[in-house]
Design an enzyme around this catalytic site. Structure first.
Site, PDB file in Angstrom:
ATOM      1  N   GLY A 140       3.052  -0.957   4.247  1.00 50.90           N
ATOM      2  CA  GLY A 140       3.061   0.457   3.906  1.00 50.90           C
ATOM      3  C   GLY A 140       4.481   0.941   3.643  1.00 50.90           C
ATOM      4  O   GLY A 140       5.058   0.721   2.584  1.00 50.90           O
ATOM      5  N   GLY A 141       5.072   1.571   4.654  1.00 53.19           N
ATOM      6  CA  GLY A 141       6.367   2.240   4.499  1.00 53.19           C
ATOM      7  C   GLY A 141       7.454   1.383   3.879  1.00 53.19           C
ATOM      8  O   GLY A 141       8.228   1.861   3.034  1.00 53.19           O
ATOM      9  N   GLY A 158       2.659   2.374  10.886  1.00 54.62           N
ATOM     10  CA  GLY A 158       3.590   3.489  10.757  1.00 54.62           C
ATOM     11  C   GLY A 158       4.286   3.857  12.048  1.00 54.62           C
ATOM     12  O   GLY A 158       4.928   4.905  12.146  1.00 54.62           O
ATOM     13  N   SER A 178       3.591  -2.027  10.317  1.00 57.02           N
ATOM     14  CA  SER A 178       5.040  -2.037  10.555  1.00 57.02           C
ATOM     15  C   SER A 178       5.711  -3.344  10.140  1.00 57.02           C
ATOM     16  O   SER A 178       6.666  -3.789  10.775  1.00 57.02           O
ATOM     17  CB  SER A 178       5.354  -1.694  12.017  1.00 57.02           C
ATOM     18  OG  SER A 178       4.983  -0.356  12.297  1.00 57.02           O
ATOM     19  N   HIS A 224      -9.525   1.258   5.124  1.00 59.09           N
ATOM     20  CA  HIS A 224      -8.189   1.371   5.716  1.00 59.09           C
ATOM     21  C   HIS A 224      -8.259   2.305   6.929  1.00 59.09           C
ATOM     22  O   HIS A 224      -9.048   3.252   6.953  1.00 59.09           O
ATOM     23  CB  HIS A 224      -7.209   1.921   4.680  1.00 59.09           C
ATOM     24  CG  HIS A 224      -5.797   1.871   5.167  1.00 59.09           C
ATOM     25  ND1 HIS A 224      -5.275   2.847   5.979  1.00 59.09           N
ATOM     26  CD2 HIS A 224      -4.827   0.943   5.009  1.00 59.09           C
ATOM     27  CE1 HIS A 224      -4.022   2.514   6.287  1.00 59.09           C
ATOM     28  NE2 HIS A 224      -3.723   1.372   5.711  1.00 59.09           N
ATOM     29  N   ASN A 282       0.869  -1.179   0.000  1.00 57.78           N
ATOM     30  CA  ASN A 282       0.000   0.000   0.000  1.00 57.78           C
ATOM     31  C   ASN A 282       0.904   1.228   0.000  1.00 57.78           C
ATOM     32  O   ASN A 282       1.498   1.562   1.012  1.00 57.78           O
ATOM     33  CB  ASN A 282      -0.892  -0.019   1.245  1.00 57.78           C
ATOM     34  CG  ASN A 282      -1.730   1.246   1.368  1.00 57.78           C
ATOM     35  OD1 ASN A 282      -1.772   2.061   0.440  1.00 57.78           O
ATOM     36  ND2 ASN A 282      -2.396   1.405   2.495  1.00 57.78           N
ATOM     37  N   TRP A 283       0.981   1.869  -1.157  1.00 58.80           N
ATOM     38  CA  TRP A 283       1.901   3.016  -1.280  1.00 58.80           C
ATOM     39  C   TRP A 283       1.348   4.277  -0.611  1.00 58.80           C
ATOM     40  O   TRP A 283       2.024   5.276  -0.533  1.00 58.80           O
ATOM     41  CB  TRP A 283       2.177   3.298  -2.755  1.00 58.80           C
ATOM     42  CG  TRP A 283       3.067   2.275  -3.421  1.00 58.80           C
ATOM     43  CD1 TRP A 283       3.756   1.254  -2.812  1.00 58.80           C
ATOM     44  CD2 TRP A 283       3.369   2.188  -4.813  1.00 58.80           C
ATOM     45  NE1 TRP A 283       4.458   0.548  -3.754  1.00 58.80           N
ATOM     46  CE2 TRP A 283       4.250   1.096  -4.994  1.00 58.80           C
ATOM     47  CE3 TRP A 283       2.992   2.925  -5.936  1.00 58.80           C
ATOM     48  CZ2 TRP A 283       4.745   0.728  -6.246  1.00 58.80           C
ATOM     49  CZ3 TRP A 283       3.489   2.558  -7.188  1.00 58.80           C
ATOM     50  CH2 TRP A 283       4.354   1.478  -7.331  1.00 58.80           C
ATOM     51  N   LYS A 284       0.098   4.253  -0.221  1.00 59.04           N
ATOM     52  CA  LYS A 284      -0.539   5.442   0.374  1.00 59.04           C
ATOM     53  C   LYS A 284      -0.313   6.638  -0.571  1.00 59.04           C
ATOM     54  O   LYS A 284      -0.384   6.466  -1.781  1.00 59.04           O
ATOM     55  CB  LYS A 284      -0.016   5.662   1.789  1.00 59.04           C
ATOM     56  CG  LYS A 284      -0.166   4.376   2.633  1.00 59.04           C
ATOM     57  CD  LYS A 284       0.079   4.546   4.086  1.00 59.04           C
ATOM     58  CE  LYS A 284      -0.127   3.200   4.794  1.00 59.04           C
ATOM     59  NZ  LYS A 284       0.048   3.310   6.242  1.00 59.04           N
ATOM     60  N   GLU A 304      -5.241  -4.865  10.462  1.00 59.65           N
ATOM     61  CA  GLU A 304      -4.193  -3.869  10.673  1.00 59.65           C
ATOM     62  C   GLU A 304      -4.472  -3.145  11.987  1.00 59.65           C
ATOM     63  O   GLU A 304      -5.268  -2.189  12.012  1.00 59.65           O
ATOM     64  CB  GLU A 304      -4.183  -2.861   9.521  1.00 59.65           C
ATOM     65  CG  GLU A 304      -3.877  -3.468   8.177  1.00 59.65           C
ATOM     66  CD  GLU A 304      -3.294  -2.456   7.214  1.00 59.65           C
ATOM     67  OE1 GLU A 304      -2.190  -2.674   6.729  1.00 59.65           O
ATOM     68  OE2 GLU A 304      -3.934  -1.415   6.981  1.00 59.65           O
ATOM     69  N   GLU A 329      -6.573   4.689   7.901  1.00 60.48           N
ATOM     70  CA  GLU A 329      -6.439   6.132   7.635  1.00 60.48           C
ATOM     71  C   GLU A 329      -7.729   6.697   7.046  1.00 60.48           C
ATOM     72  O   GLU A 329      -8.087   7.846   7.301  1.00 60.48           O
ATOM     73  CB  GLU A 329      -5.222   6.374   6.721  1.00 60.48           C
ATOM     74  CG  GLU A 329      -3.928   6.176   7.498  1.00 60.48           C
ATOM     75  CD  GLU A 329      -2.807   5.489   6.741  1.00 60.48           C
ATOM     76  OE1 GLU A 329      -2.781   5.556   5.498  1.00 60.48           O
ATOM     77  OE2 GLU A 329      -1.945   4.876   7.408  1.00 60.48           O
TER      78      GLU A 329
HETATM   79  P1  13P Z   1       3.106   0.522   7.666  1.00 61.74           P
HETATM   80  O1  13P Z   1       3.638  -0.760   7.058  1.00 61.74           O
HETATM   81  O2  13P Z   1       3.819   1.735   7.205  1.00 61.74           O
HETATM   82  O3  13P Z   1       2.982   0.400   9.159  1.00 61.74           O
HETATM   83  O4  13P Z   1       1.616   0.691   7.107  1.00 61.74           O
HETATM   84  C1  13P Z   1       0.737  -0.389   7.190  1.00 61.74           C
HETATM   85  C2  13P Z   1      -0.463  -0.079   6.410  1.00 61.74           C
HETATM   86  O5  13P Z   1      -1.242   0.786   6.773  1.00 61.74           O
HETATM   87  C3  13P Z   1      -0.685  -0.825   5.152  1.00 61.74           C
HETATM   88  O6  13P Z   1      -1.969  -0.627   4.670  1.00 61.74           O
END
Ligand code: 13P
Length: 257
Positions: free
Chosen positions: A242-243, A182, A221, A104, A17-19, A176, A106
């Site tokens: 994500g990151g 994050g 994470s 998600h 997930n590149w956000k 999640e 967020e």
């Molecule tokens: P991180 O891997 O940056 O914690 O993000 C997880 C996420 O929200 C994937 O959708």
């Protein structure tokens, strides 16, 4: 100790997930490098969730490498209309998406998305031929108050409620925990397994036919150092990253786990 054996039938799903990272130019460059360094493997499914604006470029860059699947990070529940700034499921599909993230954390906690909206989005995704990947997860205070199971079950039931029983088998779930996103704080494999077991049990109720096959991914994470242990936990059918998915090298270290 040897990790438990994974049932042989379903390869793990490694999803990035590149956000709000990687516009069309960066998405093209990422995928060109990914294709050069990664040969197709039948023992895993790779999914990228670029920003909606980069989906078409990602699909073009992927060309015939359909082992790299694409998804959209968010959709609106209507198919078209006066909804400035929104993206419909049909448009995302037209641009190359096969999956849609729904709910998600967020979207829920930064943009105020409600359970009812996740339900409508799951239904819209399914109707347009996208696989909804419904995200569920508790906040830190909810975990500390012993409410993890109640929160996750509420989000799961609400998200799938409007889908007919037959369609519920064609979804994916991502657990999640919000406190792990994050933050560098990862749920332990045991933490993840405990919640995944609760989700699996409920899926078997919500989708008596096929609920036991619905993939449940873990996210929060994930990094190259913890991916293997998380993936080996019971009922963890994949990872949503994500990151650590933003650089090709780090992403490939996870995707090759
Ligand atoms: P991180 O891997 O940056 O914690 O993000 C997880 C996420 O929200 C994937 O959708």
């Amino acid at each position: 100790m040897r990790p438990p054996m994974r049932p042989p039938m379903r390869p793990p799903i490694l999803a990035a997930n590149w956000k709000m990272h990687h516009g069309p130019t960066a998405a093209r460059a990422f995928i060109a490098e990914l294709l050069a360094r990664h040969t197709p493997r039948a023992d895993r499914t790779i999914v990228l969730f670029p920003p909606a604006l980069s989906l078409h470029a990602a699909a073009e860059a992927r060309a015939d490498r359909t082992d790299i699947r694409l998804g959209v990070q968010n959709i609106h529940w209507e198919s078209k209309g006066a909804f400035t700034g929104e993206t419909s499921a049909g448009m995302a599909r037209d641009a190359g998406a096969e999956l849609a993230l729904v709910g998600h954390s967020e979207r829920r906690h930064v943009f105020g998305e409600t359970d009812e909206e996740t339900s409508r989005k799951c239904t819209a995704a399914h109707a347009a031929g996208l696989v909804p990947m419904l995200c569920v997860g508790e906040r830190l205070g909810e975990r500390e108050a012993g409410e993890t199971e109640a929160v996750v079950l509420r989000q799961l039931r609400a998200g799938l409620t409007s889908l007919e029983a037959g369609a519920r088998r064609s979804v994916m779930i991502a657990y999640e925990p919000v406190w792990a996103i994050g933050t560098g704080k990862t749920a332990t494999p045991d933490d993840a397994a405990a919640v995944h077991a609760v989700i699996r049990q409920e899926l078997q109720v919500l989708a008596p036919e096929g609920g036991s096959e619905v993939p449940i991914l873990y996210g929060g994470s994930v990094n190259p150092g913890n991916a293997a242990a998380l993936l080996a936990a019971p009922e963890v059918g994949g990872l949503l990253v994500g990151g650590a998915s933003l650089e090709v090298a780090g992403w490939l270290a996870i995707a090759s786990t």
